[in-house]
Design an enzyme around this catalytic site. Structure first.
Site, PDB file in Angstrom:
ATOM      1  N   SER A   1      10.414 -13.515  -3.921  1.00 34.98           N
ATOM      2  CA  SER A   1       9.159 -12.482  -2.914  1.00 34.98           C
ATOM      3  C   SER A   1       8.770 -14.122  -2.060  1.00 34.98           C
ATOM      4  O   SER A   1       7.969 -15.345  -2.793  1.00 34.98           O
ATOM      5  CB  SER A   1       8.163 -11.925  -3.050  1.00 34.98           C
ATOM      6  OG  SER A   1       7.503 -11.431  -2.171  1.00 34.98           O
TER       7      SER A   1
ATOM      8  N   TYR B 188       1.346 -10.074  -8.305  1.00 35.16           N
ATOM      9  CA  TYR B 188       2.857  -9.967  -8.443  1.00 35.16           C
ATOM     10  C   TYR B 188       3.061 -11.431  -7.752  1.00 35.16           C
ATOM     11  O   TYR B 188       3.951 -11.883  -8.381  1.00 35.16           O
ATOM     12  CB  TYR B 188       2.681  -9.084  -6.570  1.00 35.16           C
ATOM     13  CG  TYR B 188       3.733  -9.238  -5.812  1.00 35.16           C
ATOM     14  CD1 TYR B 188       4.865  -8.351  -7.079  1.00 35.16           C
ATOM     15  CD2 TYR B 188       4.007  -9.809  -5.158  1.00 35.16           C
ATOM     16  CE1 TYR B 188       6.201  -8.007  -6.550  1.00 35.16           C
ATOM     17  CE2 TYR B 188       5.023  -9.581  -4.372  1.00 35.16           C
ATOM     18  CZ  TYR B 188       6.422  -9.075  -4.585  1.00 35.16           C
ATOM     19  OH  TYR B 188       7.609  -8.659  -4.694  1.00 35.16           O
TER      20      TYR B 188
END
Length: 262
Positions: A140, A153
């Site tokens: 990501s 995350y």
């Protein structure tokens, strides 16, 4: 396409996973699609069979569940037809860490780190025997753009970066390829319940799932080890990585740096 020709896609019932499934089928792969929701998987599979004629198998599995994970691991380790693995399944929780549910965070780490690691390890067992194979790991943009609400995350996606870079070095002299893909915001159901609404973002920040996957596969075709989907100039990544390399000779020395000594 000659055997082996099965592409395994996790998180394949929606979003980028479903688009990966479609695109890989159009490239001539048969598919094993994995996700929790069998009804949605069946719908994706039926559409792909109708449009491409490829063989599509579905496996309803929660990859945060040890039993379900072990079932897919065994398939990856033993099925000589598997040629490609897309580690797309993942989740997120955004918010201040002090207010987070530890059990929810543990499940997030299991899905984004443990499952990805174990599935990659299982796939490599077969790929190493055959001397060929491809692994695509979805990281990501938040592996680099770390936010106050993205501690866990971003940490899990930073793991994917280091894990993939280590594998690329380990497998450099083999026929096995490992690519890391770095989406920014993509308009999918990924954001539902995450704590951040994708609809609140400016349109110019958000990519479609179709464009994201097409760009990722173009990066794979170009031989990119790290594919940053919206980065206009790949030289910026090269500069970033070169700066990291300059640290390496001085990261382990017999004495502390001068600034730490009186």
């Amino acid at each position: 396409m000659s055997d082996p020709n099965i592409a395994v896609v996790t998180g394949a019932s929606t979003g980028m996973g479903a688009v990966y499934a479609d695109r890989l089928a159009r490239r001539g792969y048969d598919l094993l699609l994995v996700a929790r929701n069998k009804t949605r998987l069946d719908a994706v599979a039926s559409k792909i069979v109708e449009s491409t004629g490829r063989s599509v198998e579905v496996l309803a599995a929660d990859l945060a569940d040890p039993t379900d994970l072990a079932t897919l691991e065994d398939r990856l380790r033993t099925d000589e037809s598997v040629a490609l693995l897309v580690n797309n399944a993942g989740g997120t929780v955004f918010g201040p860490l002090a207010q987070a549910d530890p059990a929810q965070l543990e499940k997030l780490i299991t899905l984004n780190v443990t499952s990805l690691t174990r599935l990659t390890t299982a796939a490599l067992a077969g790929f190493t025997r055959r001397g060929t194979g491809t692994i695509i790991n979805l990281s990501s943009a938040l592996a680099f753009n770390v936010l106050p609400v993205s501690a866990v995350y971003s940490g899990t996606k930073s793991y994917v970066v280091a894990f993939t870079q280590a594998l690329q070095q380990e497998l450099a002299d083999t026929g096995i390829r490992v690519q890391a893909v770095f989406p920014g915001a993509v308009r999918t159901e990924f954001w539902d319940g995450s704590g951040i609404e994708v609809t609140a973002m400016p349109d110019e920040w958000v990519m479609s799932a179709d464009d994201a996957v097409d760009a990722a596969l173009a990066g794979l075709d170009a031989g990119e080890p790290m594919t940053l989907l919206s980065l206009p100039d790949i030289a910026h990544w090269d500069q970033f990585d070169a700066a990291r390399q300059t640290l390496i000779p001085n990261l382990s020395r017999s004495v502390p740096a001068d600034r730490y000594r009186n």
